[in-house]
Design an enzyme around this catalytic site. Sequence first.
Site, short mmCIF file in Angstrom:
data_model
loop_
_atom_site.label_atom_id
_atom_site.label_comp_id
_atom_site.label_asym_id
_atom_site.label_seq_id
_atom_site.Cartn_x
_atom_site.Cartn_y
_atom_site.Cartn_z
N HIS A 165 16.01 -20.11 35.43
CA HIS A 165 15.17 -20.57 36.52
C HIS A 165 14.18 -21.66 36.09
O HIS A 165 13.63 -22.37 36.95
CB HIS A 165 14.44 -19.40 37.20
CG HIS A 165 13.37 -18.76 36.40
ND1 HIS A 165 13.55 -17.59 35.69
CD2 HIS A 165 12.07 -19.10 36.19
CE1 HIS A 165 12.43 -17.25 35.11
NE2 HIS A 165 11.52 -18.15 35.38
N SER A 188 7.72 -18.06 31.17
CA SER A 188 9.16 -17.83 31.30
C SER A 188 9.93 -18.62 30.25
O SER A 188 9.75 -19.83 30.09
CB SER A 188 9.64 -18.25 32.68
OG SER A 188 9.18 -17.38 33.67
N ASP A 231 19.63 -14.62 33.44
CA ASP A 231 18.64 -15.69 33.55
C ASP A 231 18.47 -16.39 32.21
O ASP A 231 17.39 -16.38 31.61
CB ASP A 231 17.32 -15.10 34.04
CG ASP A 231 16.34 -16.18 34.47
OD1 ASP A 231 16.78 -17.30 34.73
OD2 ASP A 231 15.13 -15.88 34.54
#
Length: 389
Positions: free
Chosen positions: A118, A235, A149
């Site tokens: 993402h 992230s 992910d």
Amino acid sequence: MEHTKKMSLALISVVSLVYGIVGGGLSGYAVFSILDNGEETTGDTIINFENGSYKEVWEKAAPAVVSVVALKDLGDYYDQFSFFGFPKTVQEDGELSEVSSGTGFILTADGLVVTNKHVVSDAEAEYVVILDDGTELEAEVLDKDSLNDIALVQITGDDDRIGEFPNLDFADSDLISVGDPVVAIGNALGEYSNTTTAGIISATGREILAGGTGFGTETLVNLIQTDAAINPGNSGGPLLNLSGEIVGMNTAVDTTASGIGFAIPSNDIAMVVKSYQEFGRIVRPFVGVRYVVVHENNMKRLGVDVDYGVYVIGDQQAQLPGVVPDSPAAKAGVKEGDVILSVNGEVLTETNTLVNVIAAYLVGETITLEIWRDGETITATVTLEESTQ
């Protein structure tokens, strides 16, 4: 490469992290719900520093942690508002602006970077990697994992250190335990690069439904839960043991609570990297069955005598068969109504389903399925093929 950095505040709500197309958005996943509890911590934890200190971890790992920044020409975006009487933007045509940022870590000396999918989800953006000393280098997104992910990025900009970049090693995430001390490093809030926080592993085997504005939702399985502070912008950053080795990649945070973050285990990431290095792309194996997980509450309804495994069943509403025609399972003789109990002796459960187990294998490898069928236990040998989904 010059670019204009747009500043903004990130608003965190129960269901999402704001992902700004304009204004320095932060790449992040928020947790909608925890679908499975996994293994939890109970009682007090004694932290053992025999393998190293937080300072030593930071000194070893920080040079290999990078910011991953998405850049776009926002001239057309701003210019559209001039039709409604707003002043025309002062941004020059072709000038690139930062639209989102996250974290990554260098895995090889030639500049292979691992980050979250993402973080690099915008196919129209250009990407740069910013090293710990502030050097900004162009980067190319090599591939994105279809099932997790995870994304792989290659540093392509010119730099004398190519071939000598500091890099990190994977630890075996199967060996971690609840209570183990960990360190998280990341580009917190998109502003504070190499922010380092510490905590413990709070649980393993978590399954969550996560998402963020601009990303949609995704079910993530087999996650590590940690109380090390993870913020928007973290992230893709590494979760490290006290030897400075990667045990996970920080991915999502529960925005309704404090100290609940989630990371993808290092072994899951390592398999993706191995697949890319072998095939030149991320390849996922598949067996070719649709199923529901068997447990003590549904075994009678399914008409089976076992309370674990996965029950092979089609989707009648969508008219999809339980066994995909010409799939590895079909070739091995798997049938609808079978219960697959284990893969190479590894038992399938609610927290360790077929998709989790198969992810640890490569295309072309052979596995043995233990199957319950009509009251008897049989075996089937399956050669894994590439998933086309």
